[in-house]
Design an enzyme around this catalytic site. Structure first.
Site, short mmCIF file in Angstrom:
data_model
loop_
_atom_site.label_atom_id
_atom_site.label_comp_id
_atom_site.label_asym_id
_atom_site.label_seq_id
_atom_site.Cartn_x
_atom_site.Cartn_y
_atom_site.Cartn_z
N ARG A 119 6.59 -0.29 -9.81
CA ARG A 119 6.28 0.58 -8.66
C ARG A 119 4.87 1.15 -8.71
O ARG A 119 4.57 2.16 -8.07
CB ARG A 119 7.30 1.72 -8.53
N LYS A 141 -7.38 -3.09 0.03
CA LYS A 141 -6.48 -4.06 0.69
C LYS A 141 -6.11 -5.11 -0.34
O LYS A 141 -7.00 -5.72 -0.96
CB LYS A 141 -7.18 -4.73 1.87
N GLU A 183 -20.18 -11.67 5.01
CA GLU A 183 -19.61 -10.31 5.04
C GLU A 183 -20.72 -9.26 4.99
O GLU A 183 -20.59 -8.17 5.55
CB GLU A 183 -18.62 -10.11 3.87
N LYS A 225 -18.97 0.14 3.75
CA LYS A 225 -17.52 -0.05 3.68
C LYS A 225 -16.85 1.24 3.21
O LYS A 225 -15.79 1.63 3.73
CB LYS A 225 -17.15 -1.22 2.76
N GLU A 235 -6.18 1.56 8.15
CA GLU A 235 -6.48 0.81 9.37
C GLU A 235 -5.62 1.24 10.55
O GLU A 235 -5.00 0.43 11.23
CB GLU A 235 -6.34 -0.71 9.13
N ARG A 239 -11.02 1.26 10.91
CA ARG A 239 -11.18 0.21 9.89
C ARG A 239 -11.06 -1.20 10.47
O ARG A 239 -11.61 -2.16 9.91
CB ARG A 239 -10.17 0.41 8.74
N ASN A 243 -12.90 -6.18 10.54
CA ASN A 243 -12.34 -7.53 10.74
C ASN A 243 -13.11 -8.33 11.77
O ASN A 243 -12.59 -9.32 12.30
CB ASN A 243 -10.87 -7.43 11.14
N HIS A 246 -12.77 -12.11 12.03
CA HIS A 246 -11.61 -12.52 11.22
C HIS A 246 -10.48 -13.11 12.06
O HIS A 246 -9.71 -13.92 11.56
CB HIS A 246 -11.07 -11.34 10.41
N HIS A 250 -9.56 -16.39 10.52
CA HIS A 250 -8.25 -16.64 9.89
C HIS A 250 -7.58 -17.85 10.53
O HIS A 250 -6.86 -18.60 9.86
CB HIS A 250 -7.36 -15.41 10.01
N HIS A 263 -13.41 -18.56 2.91
CA HIS A 263 -13.10 -17.41 3.77
C HIS A 263 -14.38 -16.89 4.47
O HIS A 263 -14.40 -16.68 5.68
CB HIS A 263 -12.46 -16.30 2.95
#
Ligand code: NAD
Ligand code: GLY
Length: 358
Positions: A119, A141, A183, A225, A235, A239, A243, A246, A250, A263
């Site tokens: 956990r 993330k 990026e 960032k 997000e 935030r 992206n 993206h 993606h 990526h």
């Protein structure tokens, strides 16, 4: 050494940026840690495994290594489980510390493992690609891919520190440098017009890893960032602008199969497509679309997207964490340094796909 601070509800931590940080990793390990597990892959282990472990061994604590197969294609549930297998077999308790030694794939998977093992245990990010140094190691993330969508299974979980050794970029293949630069320029395009212009002026120095230029680019990227995730860790709004490119990117990654395009390459090309859409529906200047295309090409990323077929493109883009109630939300640029998130008519997206794919 430069230091950037990240402050979020989920955790506050330093990002240390400079040469030789790999040799002082012991300084980041809390005194009450019971053991340290370095999660990496064979490529990075061969280059930096022993150095990292030698530094960590100075803590006097048990240090073990967990190697995962290298590549985006292995950023999945099976690889994640290899981490749990090793942690449990070696009986690591909840005061252990995981160390993510690698690029974004290793960082995202190690962070996710840390978030759920017993956990939640502490983890340290030691990013070794430019992309990981300017983006994925910062902000918490963590995720693995699912065959139906990228980074779909994951958690927000902050590291205890980010250690960026700028020396390690010397062994990075040129294609990976270009992917990381995608990026970097993204931050200028969404947040900082002066940084964007600086990237335009210094694109060749950045590709050549000029020490001064690359150190500045890493620091500025981390600062920008950190500002965004400090305001919106999970997000719920702001935030999402991180992206940019993206949603298109993606779709390229999952449409072609994970690993076919890097990526960062997919994000770079996706930014050109997002810029085109922004000109059509958000008033972005057409001359600035040309600047986006030119800078993406100048840093060495592809600016023409693969032709997946418009229906397949739209289907792939639906599987995006920004999609709400079935409507795809795009990050659009209103002017250089300013971005918004909103829907766009499918017809407009189809028109962009028709002129940006081949
Ligand atoms: P990667 O982790 O696959 O690394 C690229 C390649 O470089 C790998 O083969 C790796 O073994 C090798 N490598 C790493 N460091 C090296 C070095 N110093 N010298 C030589 N080779 C080295 O790819 P990446 O571009 O670092 O990361 C991409 C991943 O990051 C994607 O899965 C993406 O979804 C994720 N990402 C996450 C976030 C986030 O906020 N968590 C942000 C951006 C990207
Ligand atoms: N790379 C996008 C984010 O961290 O939010």
């Amino acid at each position: 050494m430069n230091v950037v601070h990240v402050d979020t509800p989920g955790g506050s931590y330093p990002i240390h940026i400079g040469p030789g940080r790999m040799d002082v990793l012991d300084q980041c390990i809390p005194a009450d840690a019971t053991a340290i597990a370095v999660v990496t892959n064979p490529t990075i282990a061969a280059l930096y495994g022993e150095r990292a472990e030698a530094a960590l061994a100075r803590t006097g604590k048990r240090v073990l290594r967990i190697e995962l197969p290298d590549g985006e294609a292995y950023k999945d549930w099976q690889s994640l489980n290899l981490i749990f297998d090793a942690l449990l077999a070696q009986r690591l308790d909840r005061r252990c510390v995981l160390v993510a030694l690698g690029g974004g794939v290793i960082g995202d998977m190690t962070g996710f493992a840390a978030a759920v093992y017993m956990r939640g245990v502490r983890f340290l990010q030691v990013p070794t690609t430019l992309l990981a140094q300017v983006d994925s190691s910062v902000g918490g993330k963590t995720a693995v891919n699912h065959p139906l969508g990228k980074n779909m299974i994951g958690a927000f979980y902050q590291p205890i520190a980010v250690e960026i050794d700028t020396d390690v970029l010397g062994t990075l293949p040129a294609r990976e440098v270009s992917a990381g630069l995608a990026e970097v320029i993204k931050y200028g395009l969404i947040l900082d017009p002066a940084f964007w212009s600086w990237c335009e002026e210094n694109a060749q120095k950045l590709r050549a890893l000029d020490p001064e230029a690359i150190a500045y680019a890493i620091r500025r990227s981390c600062e920008l960032k950190a500002q965004v995730v400090g305001k919106d860790e999970r997000e719920s709004g702001l935030r999402a602008i991180l992206n940019l490119g993206h949603t298109f990117g993606h779709a390229i990654e999952s449409g072609l199969g994970y690993g076919a395009w890097l990526h960062g390459e997919a994000v770079g090309c996706g930014m050109v497509q997002a810029a085109e859409l922004s000109a059509d529906v958000a008033g972005f200047d057409r001359d600035d679309v040309a600047r986006v295309r030119a800078l993406v090409a100048a840093i060495g990323c592809p600016a023409v997207a693969p032709d997946l077929g418009a229906d397949r493109w739209l289907e792939l883009m639906q599987v995006d964490k920004k999609t709400e109630g079935g409507s795809i939300r795009y990050v659009l640029i209103t002017r250089i340094g300013e971005a918004v998130t909103r829907t766009a008519p499918d017809d407009a997206v189809r028109a962009v796909l028709a002129r940006t794919t081949q």
